[in-house]
Write an enzyme that holds these catalytic residues in place. Sequence first.
Site, PDB file in Angstrom:
ATOM      1  N   GLU A 199       0.834  -1.207   0.000  1.00 46.89           N
ATOM      2  CA  GLU A 199       0.000   0.000   0.000  1.00 46.89           C
ATOM      3  C   GLU A 199       0.870   1.259   0.000  1.00 46.89           C
ATOM      4  O   GLU A 199       0.742   2.120   0.878  1.00 46.89           O
ATOM      5  CB  GLU A 199      -0.980  -0.044   1.179  1.00 46.89           C
ATOM      6  CG  GLU A 199      -1.888  -1.262   1.091  1.00 46.89           C
ATOM      7  CD  GLU A 199      -3.003  -1.324   2.128  1.00 46.89           C
ATOM      8  OE1 GLU A 199      -2.819  -0.817   3.233  1.00 46.89           O
ATOM      9  OE2 GLU A 199      -4.057  -1.894   1.791  1.00 46.89           O
ATOM     10  N   ASP A 230      -8.500  -9.208   3.370  1.00 50.86           N
ATOM     11  CA  ASP A 230      -8.296  -8.159   4.369  1.00 50.86           C
ATOM     12  C   ASP A 230      -9.424  -8.138   5.396  1.00 50.86           C
ATOM     13  O   ASP A 230     -10.298  -7.274   5.322  1.00 50.86           O
ATOM     14  CB  ASP A 230      -8.195  -6.801   3.656  1.00 50.86           C
ATOM     15  CG  ASP A 230      -7.584  -5.735   4.538  1.00 50.86           C
ATOM     16  OD1 ASP A 230      -7.142  -6.053   5.650  1.00 50.86           O
ATOM     17  OD2 ASP A 230      -7.555  -4.565   4.102  1.00 50.86           O
ATOM     18  N   GLU A 288     -12.877  -2.907  11.658  1.00 54.12           N
ATOM     19  CA  GLU A 288     -12.862  -2.108  10.433  1.00 54.12           C
ATOM     20  C   GLU A 288     -13.989  -2.489   9.462  1.00 54.12           C
ATOM     21  O   GLU A 288     -14.757  -1.638   9.029  1.00 54.12           O
ATOM     22  CB  GLU A 288     -11.497  -2.267   9.741  1.00 54.12           C
ATOM     23  CG  GLU A 288     -11.429  -1.565   8.403  1.00 54.12           C
ATOM     24  CD  GLU A 288     -10.057  -1.657   7.745  1.00 54.12           C
ATOM     25  OE1 GLU A 288      -9.141  -2.260   8.323  1.00 54.12           O
ATOM     26  OE2 GLU A 288      -9.924  -1.105   6.634  1.00 54.12           O
TER      27      GLU A 288
HETATM   28  C1  GCV Z   1      -2.912   0.336   8.525  1.00 53.81           C
HETATM   29  C2  GCV Z   1      -6.137  -2.332   5.364  1.00 53.81           C
HETATM   30  C3  GCV Z   1      -6.624  -1.109   6.098  1.00 53.81           C
HETATM   31  C4  GCV Z   1      -5.501  -0.097   6.255  1.00 53.81           C
HETATM   32  C5  GCV Z   1      -4.358  -0.784   6.990  1.00 53.81           C
HETATM   33  C6  GCV Z   1      -3.915  -1.992   6.175  1.00 53.81           C
HETATM   34  C7  GCV Z   1      -2.809  -2.781   6.843  1.00 53.81           C
HETATM   35  O1  GCV Z   1      -5.843  -2.031   4.051  1.00 53.81           O
HETATM   36  O2  GCV Z   1      -7.708  -0.559   5.415  1.00 53.81           O
HETATM   37  O3  GCV Z   1      -6.000   0.989   6.989  1.00 53.81           O
HETATM   38  O4  GCV Z   1      -3.294   0.095   7.187  1.00 53.81           O
HETATM   39  O5  GCV Z   1      -5.002  -2.853   6.005  1.00 53.81           O
HETATM   40  O6  GCV Z   1      -3.090  -3.841   7.364  1.00 53.81           O
HETATM   41  O7  GCV Z   1      -1.674  -2.342   6.817  1.00 53.81           O
END
Ligand code: GCV
Length: 686
Positions: free
Chosen positions: A291, A370, A398
């Site tokens: 990411e 995820d 989340e």
């Molecule tokens: C902290 C997902 C979440 C992100 C998170 C990421 C991760 O994509 O939406 O907010 O980042 O996982 O686990 O690093």
Amino acid sequence: MSIPKYIDNRGYDCWLRYADYGRIPSAAEYRRFFSQIVAPAGGPVRDAAVEELTAAVHDLFAMEATVVATASKGPRLLLGTKENLGISFEENRIPDREGFTVVLLDRDTLVLVGGGEEGLLHGVFYLLRAIGCGRSPAEAQCTENSTNPLRLVLHWDNGDGTVERGYAGGSIFYKDYAITKDMRRIRDYARMLASVGINGIVINNTNVGKKETRFMTDEYLPNIARLADMFRRYGIRLYLSVDFAAPVELGELETADPLDEGVAGWWRNTTDRIYRYIPDFGGYSVKADSENRPGPFSYGRSHVDGANLLARALKPHGGILLWRSFVYDCKMDWRDRTSDRAKAAFDNFKPLDGGFEENVVLQIKNGPMDFQIREAVSTLFGGLQKTNELLELQITQEYTGQQRHVCYLVPLWKEILDFDTKIAGKCGATVAKMVDGSFYRRRLGGVAGISNVGLDEFWTGHPLAQANLYGFGRLAWNPSLSAKEITEEWVKLTLGHNRKVLYAALPLLLESREVYEDYTSPLGVGWMVTPGNHYGPSVDGYEYTNWGTYHYADSKGIGVDRTMATGTGYTGQYSPKIAARYENIETCPENLLLFFHHVPYTYVLKSGETIIQYIYNSHFEGVEKVKKMFRSWESLSGLIDESIFSRVKERFQTQLLSAVDWRDVVNTYFYRKTGIGDEKGRIIYR
Ligand code: GCV
């Protein structure tokens, strides 16, 4: 004396409100032992254990406990470590450093012995839990050791005080890039974590901001060391998330290339500095090449090169490197049906198995996508033989209702831990045994969970989300506990022993995950959430994006074909037995059908429902189930603490509105796609 609390309300105390335990009849049986607590002197963790126990005795029995170094006549509790108590036990009753044994030696002597001081502390919390759960001293006898060497909570807290994916107020650690100096709340949190056996904490976001990179410098380390001091007292080691490109980010080097000698020296020096402030520093946690985070790929290097660089800097100090396997292409092309985000972690890390230093632990999310409400178990757990594994779970909700919905995750986590990878054709090769290291006799491993707490007066926003934190710790300590056992403990400790409360709260919690699943995304397909904030329905929200998160619904069918025969081939990453089960639509578990197969809406499930009818049924029924849970909660009015009762009630109102929204958006979406109506004639908006 009681421990003075940062906030004095019932909800803030979570499962540690000892005054409530005093109302349980069997608690009285302990009173006599506590009249004389014989506890040899020791270090700070022993002191925290004694302090906790004496405070609890005060709250439980309104009595001041006497702590002495040597016993005189009469009933007593002997409290110490293997070394200083001098009692010999049979082989199978000897606790590890973090474990403990409780025995009723004779009518007058109850003994609590820890393998080390950490074990003593865990034993004290165990004993208090036994009292709170209504167990007598005789029933409380046991020897407990955790199977998991690492039991960590991870914070996605930012220096400015915000929390990424946090749903319980701001950070308890930071505000405006300053580290809190108010240690009372940190102490309350450390007690809470220690009470369920947590032994490590990563205090900052895995997405490390520019300013947080300075946490490794003299500017921040003195105050971080204060946090570490507090956690150490409760047997918890402090870890930091670090930016792989830190030497560049801090303007000290021009490259972060892991094979560059200067870079290796930089990490050595930086790490040595951290250990000067925090001698038992746990280590680093790293999100690299994920990411948009920097990583070894930026320098044409592998993740073995990257991880070993940091691991070698930590090794002389006994530090551990938590390296995340959440590496995937977040710039995928939705048009390309052959690419599959689910395959990424295995494709990236399987070829590296055996290359990592022994103090590297690969941190693996429970599923290959995820943290969806249901997805398959990550193929990496069974895929790696020579790499230490850490199971990553998400306690913060989340994708599971953001602590506005009740969604109790222990049943989901149990499914993961109990999942048999059937690797090497063997049964019993469960995820629990992969991560605790026992299957391949690996030394390190365990479970990590992204914390769900914040500055909220109940810690977790939704008071019932406290059960997720509690359950996480209990499972990390002992993955063989059942969801029901854990839930029953939590309800008794937090909401009390009233039978009506127990009968209402137990099913409510245990069924809440499936209820959430009913009214959100069906049969393992996942997503369908509002992009960005991940709350509420948006069926196509992620469909034409580059995130690799698709359901591929068209007018005829839905689901992702991940088979080897006609799809992306993801099933082939499992052991042959598991692969065959998922590959075949007949043997694929139906609750994961759309995760593994693209299926026509007219496909008939074992229940006799077609897929489209299942979607309608589950969404209509899901909302009805929320109404039922809500009524059940309301029936507890007057039977539990009023502040907890009304906060949960308020959350149910929000959950119900949201569930209705999900139901109508999803049903209408599929009605419009298919033109097929509900066979029961319920209202679907056109
Ligand atoms: C902290 C997902 C979440 C992100 C998170 C990421 C991760 O994509 O939406 O907010 O980042 O996982 O686990 O690093």
